[in-house]
Write a protein that holds these residues in place. Structure first.
Motif, PDB file in Angstrom:
ATOM      1  N   THR A   1       2.959  11.029 -49.116  1.00  0.00           N
ATOM      2  CA  THR A   1       3.093   9.589 -49.329  1.00  0.00           C
ATOM      3  C   THR A   1       3.026   9.207 -50.806  1.00  0.00           C
ATOM      4  O   THR A   1       3.148   8.033 -51.141  1.00  0.00           O
ATOM      5  CB  THR A   1       1.997   8.802 -48.579  1.00  0.00           C
ATOM      6  OG1 THR A   1       0.719   9.060 -49.175  1.00  0.00           O
ATOM      7  CG2 THR A   1       1.954   9.169 -47.107  1.00  0.00           C
TER       8      THR A   1
ATOM      9  N   ASP B   1       5.754   5.841 -43.614  1.00  0.00           N
ATOM     10  CA  ASP B   1       5.520   6.373 -44.956  1.00  0.00           C
ATOM     11  C   ASP B   1       5.290   7.885 -44.911  1.00  0.00           C
ATOM     12  O   ASP B   1       5.714   8.609 -45.816  1.00  0.00           O
ATOM     13  CB  ASP B   1       4.320   5.676 -45.594  1.00  0.00           C
ATOM     14  CG  ASP B   1       4.302   5.811 -47.107  1.00  0.00           C
ATOM     15  OD1 ASP B   1       5.363   6.085 -47.705  1.00  0.00           O
ATOM     16  OD2 ASP B   1       3.219   5.655 -47.695  1.00  0.00           O
TER      17      ASP B   1
ATOM     18  N   GLY C   1       8.034  10.411 -46.201  1.00  0.00           N
ATOM     19  CA  GLY C   1       7.484  11.669 -46.695  1.00  0.00           C
ATOM     20  C   GLY C   1       8.531  12.769 -46.708  1.00  0.00           C
ATOM     21  O   GLY C   1       8.577  13.600 -47.618  1.00  0.00           O
TER      22      GLY C   1
END
Length: 232
Positions: free
Chosen positions: A55, A103, A108
């Motif tokens: 992240t 995220d 990612g």
């Protein structure tokens, strides 16, 4: 020697993938966010730990730079890191709840793929394996005979559906890299409170198959441990 980087590999499916690929002769770089857990897991398996928080742009860039400095190349990237996002009722779900899941589970993968692509392109047979879920498949989640049709988890399922589409788009856009996506199946991991009937070995069958199949196989496929799932 095949060099493989696995995200989220300090436990669960990532850890078992690392164990199995080491047994297959791969040099495994064990990616994890937690330095203590990652270092311990890597030491136990005979892998090299590389810290990565998928992240965080800076963390991902640093991980890629670490691999470039130590190995200088990468053959296989397994985008395994993922989160469930908690049991939040649909009527209480917020945009922030969904964003947190996306995220990790989707963005990612974008961060890691972009950062590691230059290293993959130094390989004679570059491979990306994205770990999605049958819960991201419209066909599977609408099949009343499948347990996935009984699950209501809007953030998680939509993130995994997006990952499947992202994988097929990457496969079209990056023809020099073999990019496929897998459904591990309902596997006993921390993600589901170890409720799944499959072992982590069974859950990693498709990942290991894709990571070890060698040149000449197709890109843009969706597989589970039994083989190609297809898109119907």
């Amino acid at each position: 020697m095949t060099t493989t980087f696995i995200t989220g590999a300090n436990k669960g499916l990532g850890h078992e993938t690392a164990r199995r690929l080491i047994a297959e002769g791969h040099t495994v770089l064990l990616g994890a966010r937690d330095p203590q857990a990652g270092t311990a897991a890597a030491k136990a398996l005979g892998a090299r730990f590389v810290q990565i928080d998928v992240t965080d742009d800076a963390s991902v860039a640093a991980a890629a730079a670490d691999v470039a400095a130590h190995e200088g190349t990468l053959d296989v990237l397994v985008n395994n890191a993922g989160i469930a996002g908690g049991q939040i009722p649909a009527e209480a779900l917020t945009a922030a709840d969904v964003a947190a899941v996306f995220d990790v589970n989707l963005l990612g993968v974008v961060r890691t793929t972009t950062a590691f692509l230059p290293l993959l392109r130094t390989s004679a047979d570059p491979v990306i394996v994205n770990v999605s879920s049958g819960l991201g498949s419209l066909a599977i989640t609408h099949d009343a005979s499948r347990i996935e049709s009984q699950v209501v988890a809007p953030a998680y399922t939509s993130s995994k559906a997006a990952l499947i589409m992202l994988s097929t788009q990457y496969a079209k856009a990056l023809p020099d890299v073999r990019i496929n996506v897998v459904d591990p199946g309902y596997t006993a991991t921390d993600l589901n409170g170890h409720s799944g009937p499959q072992s982590v070995t069974e859950g990693t069958d498709a990942v290991v198959a894709l990571a070890t199949e060698g040149p000449g196989h197709g890109s843009g496929r969706f597989l589970d441990r039994a083989g190609d799932i297809g898109w119907s």
